[in-house]
Enzyme design. Structure first.
Site, PDB file in Angstrom:
ATOM      1  CG  HIS A 214      -2.154  -0.949   0.775  1.00  0.00           C
ATOM      2  ND1 HIS A 214      -2.189  -2.253   1.184  1.00  0.00           N
ATOM      3  CD2 HIS A 214      -3.225  -0.765  -0.037  1.00  0.00           C
ATOM      4  CE1 HIS A 214      -3.256  -2.829   0.665  1.00  0.00           C
ATOM      5  NE2 HIS A 214      -3.900  -1.960  -0.074  1.00  0.00           N
ATOM      6  NE  ARG A 356     -10.926  -1.366  -0.408  1.00  0.00           N
ATOM      7  CZ  ARG A 356      -9.681  -1.700  -0.756  1.00  0.00           C
ATOM      8  NH1 ARG A 356      -9.477  -2.662  -1.635  1.00  0.00           N
ATOM      9  NH2 ARG A 356      -8.654  -1.062  -0.248  1.00  0.00           N
ATOM     10  CD  GLU A 454      -9.919  -7.973  -1.672  1.00  0.00           C
ATOM     11  OE1 GLU A 454      -8.865  -7.465  -2.069  1.00  0.00           O
ATOM     12  OE2 GLU A 454     -10.676  -7.416  -0.861  1.00  0.00           O
ATOM     13  CG  ASN A 477      -3.147  -5.260  -5.844  1.00  0.00           C
ATOM     14  OD1 ASN A 477      -2.771  -5.454  -6.986  1.00  0.00           O
ATOM     15  ND2 ASN A 477      -3.524  -4.082  -5.404  1.00  0.00           N
ATOM     16  CG  ASP A 478      -5.505  -8.510  -0.886  1.00  0.00           C
ATOM     17  OD1 ASP A 478      -4.393  -8.762  -0.369  1.00  0.00           O
ATOM     18  OD2 ASP A 478      -6.178  -7.517  -0.585  1.00  0.00           O
ATOM     19  NE  ARG A 488      -1.132  -6.129  -1.468  1.00  0.00           N
ATOM     20  CZ  ARG A 488      -2.311  -5.520  -1.588  1.00  0.00           C
ATOM     21  NH1 ARG A 488      -3.424  -6.189  -1.340  1.00  0.00           N
ATOM     22  NH2 ARG A 488      -2.393  -4.286  -1.979  1.00  0.00           N
ATOM     23  CB  CYS A 525     -10.011  -2.169  -8.600  1.00  0.00           C
ATOM     24  SG  CYS A 525     -10.337  -3.295  -7.233  1.00  0.00           S
TER      25      CYS A 525
HETATM   26  C1  PEP Z   1      -6.527  -5.634  -4.412  1.00  0.00           C
HETATM   27  O1  PEP Z   1      -6.388  -6.410  -3.471  1.00  0.00           O
HETATM   28  O2  PEP Z   1      -6.215  -5.911  -5.588  1.00  0.00           O
HETATM   29  C2  PEP Z   1      -7.070  -4.286  -4.193  1.00  0.00           C
HETATM   30  C3  PEP Z   1      -7.376  -3.506  -5.184  1.00  0.00           C
HETATM   31  O3  PEP Z   1      -7.202  -3.856  -2.925  1.00  0.00           O
HETATM   32  P1  PEP Z   1      -5.959  -3.453  -1.990  1.00  0.00           P
HETATM   33  O4  PEP Z   1      -4.754  -3.281  -2.870  1.00  0.00           O
HETATM   34  O5  PEP Z   1      -6.322  -2.194  -1.311  1.00  0.00           O
HETATM   35  O6  PEP Z   1      -5.846  -4.603  -1.069  1.00  0.00           O
HETATM   36 MG    MG Z   2      -7.306  -6.102  -1.528  1.00  0.00          MG
END
Ligand code: PEP
Ligand code: MG
Length: 610
Positions: A214, A356, A454, A477-478, A488, A525
């Site tokens: 993040h 979200r 996710e 990402n998750d 990650r 996303c």
């Molecule tokens: C993801 O997990 O891909 C996502 C968009 O949310 P975050 O990166 O905030 O976990």
């Molecule tokens: Mg996520």
């Protein structure tokens, strides 16, 4: 958390060698594109050091306050965890937390630390370290399981207090009074980055993290060039070293020579030229050459970012990470949240805005809400789990969202959903808040409710979820992290974080098919949305919407406008038959690398060979 201690005079040999200002070149992960040169600002953080300092009399009150605030913040946090533990597991388990609270109120401990600050003129962190370590030592030496448990409790509290002091520590204040510095840290927390003002931080270099941590995501939002995953770099530099950060190529150069500086200026110029060129095409349609339209939306972390997203060519917000609003001492009130959401919704109207709900936890610890000592925070008490346990927090947010939706362009997105029960409970909360507001005399427009895909379990249940959700947004990402069991944020396994792993591609494929069978749209996303090769695959897989850092929209649009949907569809059909990520990557590279290079977006899309 690990903490080491040292006196300022005991710096290790490698640090003393820095007097010679030796040139260091290191390659890490390109976390946020762009180039910057500046002076190093070392950020001391959790994993580095507790330094012993003898403080002047004028600093005694500040240090006492630092410690006392940490105690009260920790007490609040422990009390909340105790309450949840009681409701979930019964009184017995929560006794651990009652013990923690008793220790925090122990006058011997608190006064011991305050005495050390006042009488011995020691800084708060050091005083706390010495006093608690003595306690822990004493309990550890007693040959009784009960006493050893007590030592473990104390170690836990030690960690919590250190984190609490870290978050309000002097590093942040010092950054706020600097200009154009390059933050160098072992690890950075998003909340620290949230507190910097424009111009204060020219670039970031971190030992830990990959592209999807993040801090990296936030750096891209703030347009701060960043390199992460530099492993043991932070310990090699000191305050007045000059450093070049190449966030596009993922490289840092400390104490550069003339040739380095010449190359830096050259690359920076290319970066600026490419940026200007991309900007000229921001109003063009994101449509493939054979006419397939892909919605391009922006991910934002700050309400103020909504002002600029349309200027980068996005036609809506695909993800507002609302937890960033909670990176402050106390949770925002309903009114404060309503105003923040309203700012985004009104700025963007009539374009859609996906907000979200609170996704706290993992690497986004929210003070006063998150548990700070979980062994596996990404799989811990986080996200929708926190919201469903703490309906007070969740409903405050939902009410604020519904009240802010005066333009009717809000879409609510639920993170980390792993099954139907969570979706149903969350939707019931939304319905209840809406009924309450209507009964109070407010007008409340209907809202679409989407599910983030996710967690692998959600993919396994995707047909069921599609029947009860209005849209899907795949958080790659998750999804990659959990599918491949690859943290990650862990720089040691960056290579194993493979967006094109067949398991991941099949999951996305299944999600799109289920969504379309049910007639609901599906977005991505996660960071895959802005990676050129991934964009080709996602378009070929039938994704309706891509959402990404605002300024990545321009380069992604250029990629979409250069391809044929029929061609990437065929590519996907081939790729879905492949056995591993390497085969997929080399196939994509052979077929598309030259085309992408010719687009003149190299500074924005990094290496094509991943
Ligand atoms: C993801 O997990 O891909 C996502 C968009 O949310 P975050 O990166 O905030 O976990
Ligand atoms: Mg996520």
């Amino acid at each position: 958390m690990t903490t080491s201690t040292r006196k300022l005079a005991d710096l290790p040999q490698e640090n003393r060698n820095l007097e010679e200002k030796s040139r260091i070149v290191l390659v890490g992960v390109p976390a946020s594109p762009g180039f910057a040169m500046g002076k190093v600002f070392p950020v001391v953080n959790r994993e580095v050091t507790v330094v012993e300092e003898t403080i002047p009399e004028s600093r005694i009150t500040t240090e006492e306050q630092l410690f006392l605030k940490a105690v009260s913040r920790t007490a609040k946090e422990v009390a909340q965890i105790k309450e949840i533990s009681e409701s979930r597991t019964g009184l017995r388990d929560s006794l651990i937390f009652a013990t923690h609270l008793m220790i925090l109120q122990d006058p011997g401990l608190v006064n011991g630390v305050l005495d050390k600050i006042k009488q011995e003129r020691k800084n708060a962190r050091w005083a706390m370290h010495v006093v608690l370590s003595e306690y822990i030592d004493k309990f550890e030496k007693i040959d009784s399981p009960a006493m050893r448990d007590k030592a473990a409790d104390l170690r836990d509290l030690y960690n919590r207090l250190m984190v609490a002091m870290e978050d309000s520590g002097p590093a942040l204040e010092e950054v706020s009074s600097s200009n154009g510095v390059v933050l160098v840290a072992h690890e950075l927390v998003p909340s620290l980055l949230m507190a910097v003002k424009p111009g204060q931080v020219a670039a970031i270099a971190m030992d830990t993290g990959g592209r999807t941590s993040h801090v990296a995501i936030l750096a891209r939002s703030l347009q701060i060039p960043a390199v992460s995953g530099l492993k043991n770099f932070a310990g090699l530099v000191k305050a007045d070293d000059t450093i070049i950060v190449d966030g596009s190529g993922g490289m840092v150069v400390v104490n550069p020579n003339e040739e380095d500086i010449r190359r830096f200026h050259e690359r920076q110029e290319v970066f600026e030229r490419q940026r200007r060129e991309l900007y000229t095409m921001r109003r063009l349609e994101p449509m493939t050459r054979d006419g397939k339209y892909i919605t391009l939306h922006a991910n934002i972390e700050l309400p103020s970012e909504s002002e600029k997203v349309t200027d980068f060519g996005a036609t809506g917000i695909g993800l507002y990470r609302s937890e960033f609003l909670f990176f402050r001492k106390d949770a925002p009130t309903e009114e404060e949240q309503r105003d923040a959401y309203k700012q985004i919704l009104e700025t963007m109207a009539p374009c859609p805005v996906t907000i979200r709900t609170l996704d706290a936890g993992g690497d986004k610890l929210v003070s006063g809400i998150s548990a700070s000592n979980e062994a596996n925070p990404f799989m811990g008490w986080r996200s929708i789990r926190v919201c469903l346990d703490r309906e007070d927090i969740f409903c405050t947010q939902l009410r604020a969202l519904l009240l802010a939706n005066t333009q009717g362009n809000l879409r609510i997105l639920l993170p980390m959903i792993s099954g139907l029960a969570e979706l149903r409970r969350a939707k019931a909360c939304i319905a209840r808040c809406r009924e309450e507001l209507v009964a109070e005399g407010h007008e409340c427009a209907e809202v679409k409710v989407g599910v983030m895909i996710e967690v692998p379990a959600a993919v396994m249940l995707v047909d069921l979820l599609a029947k009860e959700a209005d849209f899907f947004s795949i958080g790659t990402n998750d999804l990659i992290q959990f599918t491949l069991a690859v943290d990650r944020t862990n720089e040691l396994i960056t290579d194993m974080f493979q967006p094109h792993h067949p398991a991941v591609l099949n999951m996305i494929n299944q999600t799109v098919m289920a969504a379309h069978r049910q007639g609901i749209p599906v977005a991505v996303c996660g960071e895959m949305s802005a990676d050129p090769m991934s964009v080709l695959l996602l378009v070929g897989l039938g994704i309706d919407e891509l959402s990404m850092t605002p300024w990545s929209v321009m380069a992604t649009k250029k990629i979409i406008r250069s391809i044929n949907f029929e061609d990437v569809r065929e590519t996907v059909l081939n790729v879905l038959q492949m056995d591993d990520a390497e085969s997929v990557n080399s196939y994509l590279h052979k077929k598309y690398a030259q085309t992408i290079r010719n687009l003149g977006i190299s500074s924005f899309v990094g290496q094509l060979d991943k």
